[in-house]
Structures are given as structure tokens and as C-alpha cells.
Design a protein around this motif. Structure first.
Motif, PDB file in Angstrom:
ATOM      1  N   UNK A  23       0.840  -1.198   0.000  1.00  0.00           N
ATOM      2  CA  UNK A  23       0.000   0.000   0.000  1.00  0.00           C
ATOM      3  C   UNK A  23       0.878   1.252   0.000  1.00  0.00           C
ATOM      4  N   UNK A  24       0.345   2.349  -0.497  1.00  0.00           N
ATOM      5  CA  UNK A  24       1.115   3.593  -0.627  1.00  0.00           C
ATOM      6  C   UNK A  24       1.753   4.015   0.695  1.00  0.00           C
ATOM      7  N   UNK A  25       1.091   3.794   1.813  1.00  0.00           N
ATOM      8  CA  UNK A  25       1.624   4.215   3.113  1.00  0.00           C
ATOM      9  C   UNK A  25       2.863   3.423   3.526  1.00  0.00           C
ATOM     10  N   UNK A  26       3.073   2.262   2.925  1.00  0.00           N
ATOM     11  CA  UNK A  26       4.216   1.407   3.265  1.00  0.00           C
ATOM     12  C   UNK A  26       5.260   1.337   2.162  1.00  0.00           C
ATOM     13  N   UNK A  27       4.885   1.663   0.950  1.00  0.00           N
ATOM     14  CA  UNK A  27       5.775   1.493  -0.206  1.00  0.00           C
ATOM     15  C   UNK A  27       6.887   2.529  -0.220  1.00  0.00           C
ATOM     16  N   UNK A  28       8.070   2.082  -0.617  1.00  0.00           N
ATOM     17  CA  UNK A  28       9.183   3.016  -0.843  1.00  0.00           C
ATOM     18  C   UNK A  28       8.897   3.787  -2.128  1.00  0.00           C
ATOM     19  N   UNK A  29       9.363   5.019  -2.170  1.00  0.00           N
ATOM     20  CA  UNK A  29       9.176   5.846  -3.358  1.00  0.00           C
ATOM     21  C   UNK A  29      10.285   5.562  -4.365  1.00  0.00           C
ATOM     22  N   UNK A  30      10.073   6.014  -5.581  1.00  0.00           N
ATOM     23  CA  UNK A  30      11.103   5.852  -6.608  1.00  0.00           C
ATOM     24  C   UNK A  30      12.384   6.564  -6.183  1.00  0.00           C
ATOM     25  N   UNK A  31      12.255   7.723  -5.561  1.00  0.00           N
ATOM     26  CA  UNK A  31      13.443   8.455  -5.108  1.00  0.00           C
ATOM     27  C   UNK A  31      14.176   7.676  -4.007  1.00  0.00           C
ATOM     28  N   UNK A 145       9.594  -1.715  17.432  1.00  0.00           N
ATOM     29  CA  UNK A 145       9.272  -0.315  17.730  1.00  0.00           C
ATOM     30  C   UNK A 145       8.815   0.414  16.468  1.00  0.00           C
ATOM     31  N   UNK A 146       8.909  -0.241  15.328  1.00  0.00           N
ATOM     32  CA  UNK A 146       8.551   0.369  14.046  1.00  0.00           C
ATOM     33  C   UNK A 146       7.074   0.738  13.986  1.00  0.00           C
ATOM     34  N   UNK A 147       6.835   1.906  13.414  1.00  0.00           N
ATOM     35  CA  UNK A 147       5.463   2.343  13.139  1.00  0.00           C
ATOM     36  C   UNK A 147       5.315   2.673  11.658  1.00  0.00           C
ATOM     37  N   UNK A 148       6.220   2.164  10.848  1.00  0.00           N
ATOM     38  CA  UNK A 148       6.242   2.406   9.408  1.00  0.00           C
ATOM     39  C   UNK A 148       4.864   2.122   8.809  1.00  0.00           C
ATOM     40  N   UNK A 149       4.295   3.112   8.114  1.00  0.00           N
ATOM     41  CA  UNK A 149       2.996   2.950   7.476  1.00  0.00           C
ATOM     42  C   UNK A 149       1.840   2.821   8.455  1.00  0.00           C
ATOM     43  N   UNK A 150       2.075   3.203   9.713  1.00  0.00           N
ATOM     44  CA  UNK A 150       1.047   3.085  10.760  1.00  0.00           C
ATOM     45  C   UNK A 150       0.533   1.658  10.924  1.00  0.00           C
TER      46      UNK A 150
END
Length: 161
Positions: A23-31, A145-150
Motif C-alpha cells: 500500500x502507498x503508506x508502506x511502499x518506498x518511493x522511486x526516489x 518499535x517500528x510504526x512504518x505505514x502506521x
């Protein structure tokens, strides 16, 4: 099938596979992928089937024993001689799932990490994937402890003995 390291020429297709797998909230961007490839393409493996990208795995090396959210976005934290190999993403296109490609890539990364003298491999995953990674030899260290992508993540570790 072919497994090889990624290059900047693979950037667009890698970013597309990521968009299809997370999902967009978890995906790495092209940059972010550009920065990762510039910093640690040697820790980024692609698996091709019939000349098309089917799956990939990436992550950086560090002396830190735990995967922190900052690592995803800051490729400068990579330490080539770091003791731990992190896994940030394991992506397999839906039409290629169920063929063992993800396991092949985890084993490939693990073997390369052993050859490089790492202490082991660390990743975080969602609760539903804990048994999968355990089947590949990883131990569940509990909630990260990660909250990456909520999202709630579990830290998994494979220590070389």
C-alpha cells in the motif's frame, strides 16, 4: 530464472513492482529506491523469470542490531562492513506468487550475508507473515518499535551460528 544485483537502470521497474506489492503508506518511493541503489546496489537482488522481473529483495547493512524506521528513508545509514544485514522489502508480483521465489531470494541474501561475514539478517513483518519467516529460520523477537505505514510490525532475526 536469473538472480542478479539491481542497477539504476532497473529503477522504474523496481518502483512499479513495489507499488503493486505494498500500500502507498508502506511502499518506498522511486526516489528512495534511487538512493538505495546508489548507496547499496550490492544488497539489492532481483529475480527474473523469462526475462521479466518477478521478485526482489533489498536492505542495507549496519552495525545496529535492530531495524529502525529511519533506515528505510536514509540510505546514508548503510555501512558496507556492518555486522547485520537488514531486509527492507521482499516483493513478488501477485502473478508470480506461490512459486518459491521469495524464499529463493531470502536464501540468496542469507548466503551472500554469510559470505560477507555478517552476524545475521534482520527484518520486520506483519503478524500474518511471522510463521513464513520462521519457516526460513528466523526467530520472532516480538513487536518492533517500528510504526512504518502506521502498521504493527514484528522483528525477525536469523543469527548465523
Amino acid at each position: 530464472m536469473l538472480i542478479r544485483n539491481a542497477t539504476l537502470a532497473d529503477l522504474a521497474v523496481v518502483a512499479e513492482v513495489e507499488r503493486r506489492c505494498f500500500p502507498a503508506s508502506e511502499a518506498a518511493t522511486e526516489e528512495e529506491f534511487r538512493e538505495r541503489l546508489e548507496a547499496y546496489a550490492d544488497c539489492f537482488w532481483l529475480l527474473f523469470e523469462d526475462g521479466r522481473l518477478a521478485s526482489f529483495i533489498d536492505g542495507m547493512a549496519t552495525d545496529e542490531p535492530d531495524l529502525r524506521d529511519e533506515m528505510y528513508a536514509d540510505a546514508s545509514l548503510h555501512r558496507p562492513d556492518g555486522r547485520w544485514q537488514m531486509i527492507f522489502g521482499l516483493n513478488t508480483l501477485p502473478e508470480h506468487r506461490g512459486r518459491g521465489y521469495a524464499a529463493m531470494l531470502v536464501r540468496h541474501l542469507t548466503e551472500e550475508s554469510r559470505k560477507r561475514g555478517k552476524l545475521g539478517v534482520v527484518l520486520t513483518c506483519k503478524e500474518r507473515l511471522v510463521p513464513y519467516y520462521a519457516s526460513l529460520g528466523f526467530e520472532n523477537e516480538g513487536l518492533s518499535s517500528s510504526t512504518h505505514g502506521d502498521v504493527s510490525w514484528y522483528q525477525m532475526r536469523l543469527t548465523f551460528r
